[in-house]
Design a protein around this motif. Sequence first.
Motif, short mmCIF file in Angstrom:
data_model
loop_
_atom_site.label_atom_id
_atom_site.label_comp_id
_atom_site.label_asym_id
_atom_site.label_seq_id
_atom_site.Cartn_x
_atom_site.Cartn_y
_atom_site.Cartn_z
N GLN A 1 0.80 -1.09 0.04
CA GLN A 1 0.05 -0.14 0.01
C GLN A 1 0.97 1.39 -0.07
N THR B 1 2.14 1.76 -3.24
CA THR B 1 1.11 2.18 -4.23
C THR B 1 0.82 3.92 -4.04
N ARG B 2 0.88 4.12 -2.67
CA ARG B 2 0.61 5.39 -2.51
C ARG B 2 1.90 6.37 -2.86
N VAL C 1 -3.53 8.87 -12.37
CA VAL C 1 -3.64 7.62 -12.27
C VAL C 1 -3.18 6.70 -13.38
N ALA D 1 -2.16 3.09 -11.68
CA ALA D 1 -3.02 2.92 -10.70
C ALA D 1 -4.34 3.27 -11.04
N SER D 2 -5.53 3.01 -10.11
CA SER D 2 -6.65 3.40 -10.24
C SER D 2 -6.99 4.56 -9.51
N SER E 1 -7.54 3.71 -6.11
CA SER E 1 -6.43 3.80 -4.96
C SER E 1 -6.14 5.23 -4.76
N ARG F 1 -8.41 6.41 -1.99
CA ARG F 1 -8.21 5.89 -0.75
C ARG F 1 -7.20 6.55 -0.01
N TYR F 2 -6.18 6.94 -0.61
CA TYR F 2 -4.98 7.51 0.17
C TYR F 2 -4.98 8.86 0.38
#
Lengths: 203, 203
Positions: A9, A12-13, A38, A43-44, A47, A50-51
């Motif tokens: 995670q 990804t962040r 993204v 990424a999406s 995601s 989310r962060y």
Amino acid sequence: MTETLSPSQQATRAKILDTAARLFYERGVHAVGVNEIVAEAKASKLSLYRYFPSKERLVAAMLTEHSDRIHDWLVRKTADAPAGPERVLSVFDLLIDWFAQPGYHGCTVVNTVTDTRADPAIAAIARRHLARYRRLLESRIQEAGLTDAPRLARQLLLLIEGASVVVSIEDTTDAGADARAAADRLLAAARRQGGHPTARSSG
Amino acid sequence: MTETLSPSQQATRAKILDTAARLFYERGVHAVGVNEIVAEAKASKLSLYRYFPSKERLVAAMLTEHSDRIHDWLVRKTADAPAGPERVLSVFDLLIDWFAQPGYHGCTVVNTVTDTRADPAIAAIARRHLARYRRLLESRIQEAGLTDAPRLARQLLLLIEGASVVVSIEDTTDAGADARAAADRLLAAARRQGGHPTARSSG
DNA sequence: ACGCGACAGTACCGATCAGTACTACGACAG
DNA sequence: CTGTCGTAGTACTGATCGGTACTGTCGCGT
């Protein structure tokens, strides 16, 4: 800030943050959409959101991380230089190299605060950035045994920010060397005046 | 530029241009739409697109006119000051007042070139602006009987642009006075060194 | 083998963007 | 009076924006 995130995670962040930083710097906050970020980061949007609760907060996170990284880099690099005025001027040597890098077009902090004029969070990050920058200069000036360090630090900061802006506009990167020469003169003048902060040179 | 336009057409064009300049400066080029400009200017989009083929060209026209106005203002005002170093420093006195005005948040040229990073026409206007600014400083320095005017002019320009940026970020407007004090020191140092542009003060 | 959660990808929403088309009004000339 | 031109105002187009919802899939712990 990043509480209880797994390594993947975190990755990804960080990937989103790095891509956003690069695109925002290249083309500006308003000219880059979250879709492009993204896509580029592979990424999406799920995601991203989310962060980071919003694009605004993504920009703020990017700028905070950038400011921290620049500050750490300056502190570390200038600590290596020999004590004395050379250590103060080593800040300018670092910046001369930085400004000359291809693709340089201004300080990220200044550019971002211009892009997001209405966001007080960004403005606060920028103020903190300048304050830390000035404290670093002040420390290096004091270490060089010079008096009137606060005033000198403020003046040197003007030279640095001015050079950053001028380099980003002009074709050449000479402004970095000009800033260094001016800083050298100001430091020499301070040494000459010794412990008498009130100058009588005006007029 | 404005060929064969009736007085009323000139007025309409100027009204749009002034409103655009104000809104662009307050909130940035990307954050202001053409609909808002014509609404605020009490004009129509038909009029806007009659005198400016696109928003990009409207921005370029605004910036050209702004640069010309600032340059004329500086030339005129600094010519009034008494000859000598005071005339050079009068530039900084003007800027100190300007920076302290409420609503000041940076140089229009720098802000606009940051907003429209991809537009080469805007970049060219900005380069011309800096070149004219530097020439003005150089003239005033030469009039003061100082040698090494080109280098001094470049250094003073860094102080000016740096002060503009710092004032726009920080709460106080002290940076203007700091820039003036630094310029005073640099001019004094140049006077002290006389006709010897190569200093040996480094290190 | 199973299940859970983060993942990439995509479709979608309402809003807003730059730019165009068209209306009706007003001024001024012949 | 009539025709022309610039005008404000509005409706519209196609595209893009930030943000949400919903696929199905992949990786990993048990």
